[in-house]
Design a protein around this motif. Sequence first.
Motif, mmCIF file in Angstrom:
data_model
loop_
_atom_site.group_PDB
_atom_site.id
_atom_site.type_symbol
_atom_site.label_atom_id
_atom_site.label_comp_id
_atom_site.label_asym_id
_atom_site.label_seq_id
_atom_site.Cartn_x
_atom_site.Cartn_y
_atom_site.Cartn_z
ATOM 1 N N GLY A 134 -4.917 -8.750 28.591
ATOM 2 C CA GLY A 134 -6.095 -8.199 29.254
ATOM 3 C C GLY A 134 -5.861 -6.756 29.658
ATOM 4 N N THR A 135 -6.910 -5.950 29.582
ATOM 5 C CA THR A 135 -6.762 -4.514 29.818
ATOM 6 C C THR A 135 -7.600 -4.053 31.004
ATOM 7 N N LEU A 136 -7.177 -2.923 31.539
ATOM 8 C CA LEU A 136 -7.950 -2.308 32.618
ATOM 9 C C LEU A 136 -9.356 -1.979 32.131
ATOM 10 N N GLY A 137 -9.424 -1.372 30.963
ATOM 11 C CA GLY A 137 -10.734 -0.963 30.450
ATOM 12 C C GLY A 137 -11.652 -2.147 30.227
ATOM 13 N N GLY A 138 -11.090 -3.226 29.735
ATOM 14 C CA GLY A 138 -11.902 -4.419 29.490
ATOM 15 C C GLY A 138 -12.474 -4.961 30.779
ATOM 16 N N SER A 139 -11.644 -5.008 31.785
ATOM 17 C CA SER A 139 -12.098 -5.549 33.055
ATOM 18 C C SER A 139 -13.184 -4.662 33.657
ATOM 19 N N LEU A 140 -12.996 -3.352 33.589
ATOM 20 C CA LEU A 140 -13.989 -2.449 34.184
ATOM 21 C C LEU A 140 -15.282 -2.459 33.379
ATOM 22 N N SER A 141 -15.168 -2.536 32.064
ATOM 23 C CA SER A 141 -16.370 -2.506 31.228
ATOM 24 C C SER A 141 -17.172 -3.784 31.380
ATOM 25 N N LEU A 142 -16.457 -4.883 31.593
ATOM 26 C CA LEU A 142 -17.146 -6.169 31.737
ATOM 27 C C LEU A 142 -17.905 -6.219 33.063
ATOM 28 N N ALA A 143 -17.284 -5.672 34.109
ATOM 29 C CA ALA A 143 -17.922 -5.616 35.432
ATOM 30 C C ALA A 143 -18.341 -6.987 35.940
ATOM 31 N N ASP A 144 -17.421 -7.924 35.829
ATOM 32 C CA ASP A 144 -17.642 -9.238 36.440
ATOM 33 C C ASP A 144 -17.663 -9.041 37.955
ATOM 34 N N PRO A 145 -18.685 -9.544 38.631
ATOM 35 C CA PRO A 145 -18.768 -9.298 40.079
ATOM 36 C C PRO A 145 -17.598 -9.893 40.861
ATOM 37 N N ALA A 146 -16.911 -10.869 40.280
ATOM 38 C CA ALA A 146 -15.792 -11.469 41.001
ATOM 39 C C ALA A 146 -14.461 -10.809 40.645
ATOM 40 N N ALA A 147 -14.470 -9.873 39.716
ATOM 41 C CA ALA A 147 -13.209 -9.285 39.251
ATOM 42 C C ALA A 147 -12.646 -8.312 40.292
ATOM 43 N N GLU A 148 -11.338 -8.257 40.339
ATOM 44 C CA GLU A 148 -10.642 -7.474 41.342
ATOM 45 C C GLU A 148 -10.671 -5.974 41.038
ATOM 46 N N LEU A 149 -10.512 -5.634 39.750
ATOM 47 C CA LEU A 149 -10.259 -4.228 39.424
ATOM 48 C C LEU A 149 -11.435 -3.288 39.692
ATOM 49 N N PRO A 150 -12.666 -3.709 39.421
ATOM 50 C CA PRO A 150 -13.761 -2.808 39.781
ATOM 51 C C PRO A 150 -13.739 -2.457 41.275
ATOM 52 N N ALA A 151 -13.476 -3.430 42.124
ATOM 53 C CA ALA A 151 -13.417 -3.150 43.560
ATOM 54 C C ALA A 151 -12.303 -2.156 43.860
ATOM 55 N N CYS A 152 -11.187 -2.298 43.167
ATOM 56 C CA CYS A 152 -10.068 -1.370 43.387
ATOM 57 C C CYS A 152 -10.465 0.057 42.986
ATOM 58 N N MET A 153 -11.178 0.165 41.869
ATOM 59 C CA MET A 153 -11.574 1.515 41.430
ATOM 60 C C MET A 153 -12.440 2.181 42.485
ATOM 61 N N LEU A 154 -13.311 1.396 43.110
ATOM 62 C CA LEU A 154 -14.171 1.961 44.152
ATOM 63 C C LEU A 154 -13.348 2.366 45.366
ATOM 64 N N ALA A 155 -12.448 1.498 45.751
ATOM 65 C CA ALA A 155 -11.649 1.786 46.949
ATOM 66 C C ALA A 155 -10.682 2.928 46.696
ATOM 67 N N LEU A 156 -10.345 3.164 45.423
ATOM 68 C CA LEU A 156 -9.397 4.238 45.116
ATOM 69 C C LEU A 156 -10.111 5.502 44.667
#
Lengths: 164, 779, 276
Positions: free
Chosen positions: C108-130
């Motif tokens: 699994g990749t960072l880009g995949g997780s961000l592009s998918l934008a699953d509301p329960a996924a951790e990484l999009p929230a991290c991108m916002l907080a960072l």
Amino acid sequence: MLPPDEPTAGITCSVNGQDIRTQVPLRRSLVDWLRHDVGLTGSHVGCEHGVCGACHVRVDGQVVRGCLMLAVQADGARIETIEGAADPLTLALQDAFFRHAALQCGFCTPGMILQAAELLAANPTPSRAEVREALSGNYCRCTGYQPIVDAVMAVSADMPARQA
Amino acid sequence: MTHIGQPLPRAATLRLVAGRGSYMDDVSARGELHAAFLRSPYPHAGFRITGTAAASALPGVVAVLTEADLAPVCQPWQTRTGSAPGMVSPTQRALAKDEACYQGEPIAMVLALSRAVAEDAAELIEVEWQELPAITNLAAALDADAPPAHQGLTSNLAWTTEMKGGDIDAAFAAAALVVEDRLTFTRSTGVTLEPRGVLAQYNPASQALEVRISHQMPHQLQRHLADLLGVSLARVRVICPDVGGGFGLKMHVYPDEIATCAAARLLGRPVRFVADRAEALLSDIHAREHIVDARMAVDAGGRILGFDVQDVQGLGAYSIFPRSSTTEGVSALRSLGAPYRFSAYRGRLRSVLQNKVPTGQYRSVGHPVGIAVAERLVDLAAAARGEDPLEFRRRNLVAEAEMPWVNPLGARMAELSHQQCLAKLEALLDLPTLRAEIATLRAAGRCIGLGFASIVEFTATGPEGYGRAGVLVAAVDTVVLSLEPSGEVTARASISEIGQGTTQGLAQVVADAFGVAPDQVLMGSGDTATTPHGGGAWASRGAAIGGEAAWGAGRKLRAEVLAAAAALLQCAPETLDISDGRIIDASGPRMTLAELAETVTFRGYELPAGVQPQLTVAHHYRREQDTALTTNGFQASLVEIDADTGIITPLRHWVVGDCGRLLNPLLVEGQVRGGVVQGIGEALFEACRYDETGQFLSGTLADYLLPMAGEMPDITVAHVETPYSGSVLGAKGAGEAGTAGAPGAILNAVNDALAQHGAAVSELPVTPGAILRALGRLP
Amino acid sequence: MKPARFDYARPATLAEALALLAQPEAAVLAGGQSLMPMMNLRVARPALLVDINRLPGLGEIRLAGGVLRIGALARHAEVLASPLVAQAAPLLPQALAQVAHAAIRNRGTLGGSLSLADPAAELPACMLALDATLVVASARGERRIPAGAFFHGLYSTALAADELLLAAELPAAAPGWRFAFLEVARRHGDFAMAGVALALGPNAARLALCGVEAGQRRQPAAEAALAAGDPAAAIAALASTDAMDGPDLPAAQRRHLAQVLLRRALAQLEAADAAA
Ligand SMILES: Cc1cc2nc3c(=O)[nH]c(=O)nc-3n(C[C@H](O)[C@H](O)[C@H](O)COP(=O)(O)OP(=O)(O)OC[C@H]3O[C@@H](n4cnc5c(N)ncnc54)[C@H](O)[C@@H]3O)c2cc1C
Ligand code: FES
Ligand code: FES
């Protein structure tokens, strides 16, 4: 057999040390291809949506879900299945799984062993909780997991890194 | 006996750790076709298949079949059992005709060169659906205005019965204390890691059907295939190779499997069907959907007087063939309170049709329900009396001296060791220390609970169970042994192996009975062509029934071999023995088994005239008494609740069990631990959920939550060994007790923790949301 | 459970990949850990898979000029183990340890997780907080999108159909900032029932949730309260999140969990400060 118009692509890869060059249907998963076309049935299919871990194989040294990778993506890769995994850790785990009765039906076992070997390679002295965490993506309906943890801990206890 | 009782790993698992097993889907047949089914997307609908041309025209598609196509080669079936007289269960077909009564019911099948193409084609079948009102909610299924689960039915009540004994009204009238609760059990399902699957081949020239299938009882299926497909029984061969988990799920007649065999018969080509996980979750049997209202009467001295129970059980659209889903309800009521002494019982069961997949016998059939209910009531009573829950149990458990015990339901229990198990459990837990630890943790604000469950399990059902009900389920078993020219022994058993390790236990029995090491006994099972008719794997029967057959066969072979050896050695057979693969007398080894077998096989002229050694023997075992063998045990569970999040963590779990003689403690403990975790799954995670329109919501493993390694506790197991006196070996059933007791123990532990906050839950699985609501943290 | 038919291409260069993505119904195949399950279940049916796994350099992790750049193809396992990430974005390893399981993190990749934008996924929230900036490209050119503008709600982002996410750029953790990622899940590795990604600085805070709201966004009211040194008000502010509702997980439960997690995150940072 394939219908005449099924799209395929050519791949070259090595499977358990043997070089293979063949055509694969584009939509065939790596695990289906290994099982049905290569004849390596040691990796199993339990869900086809990434949750159970029965389909684990090693691709270029890393354990992956065989149901979530396409066979065509294995072009150029080095693939190992449980049948070919001959590293000392895997062999030790196979022996420990047997001795600890860490399997009943055995359907989860190949995937479990590959995952456990990857853990021990990275962390030769895990705690029980770390073993449980590392195996948290491998479903076993039969054993209740405890004998699996026991088997992994037993191999860990025997590893040279620990004795050193 | 030197091998019986040894903790030896199952020899055959050496293949499995190496990835060299042979499961159903590991073998293919040349020219095989792949099947995919079109299944009803609606819980209830009339339908008409209006077009198959587009599907048929897809390159790679060989046939598209509907009910009308299969009808000439496949009979419909209907579940009937003498143990549920008058039960209503409509006729079922391999492919539904005109009306689909559960989501997932197959209505058409495609045969194609690959599974992918078969799925493509199934999408192209044109169907006119006419949605019908559906009933899925168990609580509403008996309402006067509930839609019928099948058109034309006037009520969804499939069957009702009352199980009673003693004077229940008097018991409650005399009670100093009455405790009651309603417990709701959500459907769960077996989720064997290997899904169901079948590869069927029909040879029109020999009129023989060969079926390779992941199944628990090859002979039962052989009989049904013969009947349904009109093939002579002896020409149906059923092979169950390595089976990737059974748990009761793989012992029923499934429409898709029958359709696959019928298609092979129709086309004369091999046909393969392997359920994918989505169709497995949708179409495998579900189990344990109950709403139980129960009351318990207790006298002033804290003695249980009686139970009054109402159980509404969900059957799904059909009562499962051939054993009937009602078995689960009856078993729940029978196991409820079985460890205890009481004088009156009334249990009313209502088994209800719904537009859901049928429920069926799943590991520990009914027991987890009955035990959870009784143990909840027992805890409520102890709490109401301000008493330690173990003291309450100790007073009420039937004592060893009172055996055999026949309770008011007429359930006969013998040779149970409740008091010993309780004493052992207390020692195992080191209760004073544990209680002190719990008190310390609670003082520090942690929400900790300790719960118990006492169990009786009815195992290893004998011939009377299904035989009297007119259901063709074998309860006898046979083991055939051959001494091979190498001196090894090959064994063929009608018991089957689904991972429990039964075949290893039997090898140890044969080894002792005959006189060789277990690794000299090669076990074969799971093939109707090579094993005699028998029961296979169900109701924890392998050791108790198969073990006796193995012992008898081993002794017979021993007698034959000693007679032959005596003839060759010119001595009396009584002076000889077999030990470690050699024939010995008082002076020491005289010849090896290989020498003897070679002589008999290749140089028969060396034997004296008239001596005809039988190096292949069979022993058939039927138990003549005791419909079931009762086992007993105790479980304890320690859990922690995160009161802020509602997450429940099982911290420790303890089991003390008595399953009679332990043929192999390593494998028994494996059964216990695996069973407990299955029970924890049921208590905390697993649920088949439906939305208000009846749509199934748990169709992937992301939605149907299984217990995984990260959340499961270590489980301490100890044994009390009270051998069954009615058999040579004394083994009883061991495979299901873990599952029987775990949900009750967990529920009690959770409620023990919640009681500190004045809260309680009564629905399984216990979800974080339910905890938060119980604690008043959520509306 | 086999995917519907598709075409497959494995471009060797970015230009080639972007040209392929301009075709109708093309989909990027990165780690495949979300896309392949959806295809196997036939809920996703792309006509053309553009496999980006062999694009050179797309998985690089670099720290230069106070900016941590993580390539879209960086695997979860690589990000989790990267010393650069641990140094410059310590929130990410905290979060990634709770993302899925080892074998899935290997692909699994960072880009995949961000592009998918699953509301329960951790990484999009991290991108916002960072306070990340996301770098995307198409045959039409490159764009840089602040995280706040990248996520458009449930499985929806600013990415156009022909665009490829190239990298996330994160300002390296500044002195005095502390980070906490906490979540509640039923089982280890499950998607979060609720999670909080918190970056707390001197008189400033960035807070994003996962598993609570359908859309991924920062929580300005709570952030303001935190910046003002009023944690109680920050926790109270989460009571008015626009939480998703459902029979298994009602909105009230998600809000409650978000509040519990924020309280715990703050306590954790406080305890760490006290220890330091
Ligand atoms: C059992 C299981 C548990 C999981 N648990 C979690 C969890 O707890 N938390 C979590 O966050 N995730 C979880 N995941 C998902 C996992 O983290 C995925 O890896 C991730 O969501 C997607 O990454 P990927 O690289 O696999 O993307 P892919 O599956 O390849 O793609 C996902 C989507 O993004 C698109 N895409 C991918 N890369 C790009 C790009 N560079 N530019 C434009 N579009 C792109 C694809 O076209 C597709 O639509 C889980 C997955 C599984 C199977
Ligand atoms: S089959 Fe691949 S994870 Fe289950
Ligand atoms: S041994 Fe059967 S699933 Fe693990």
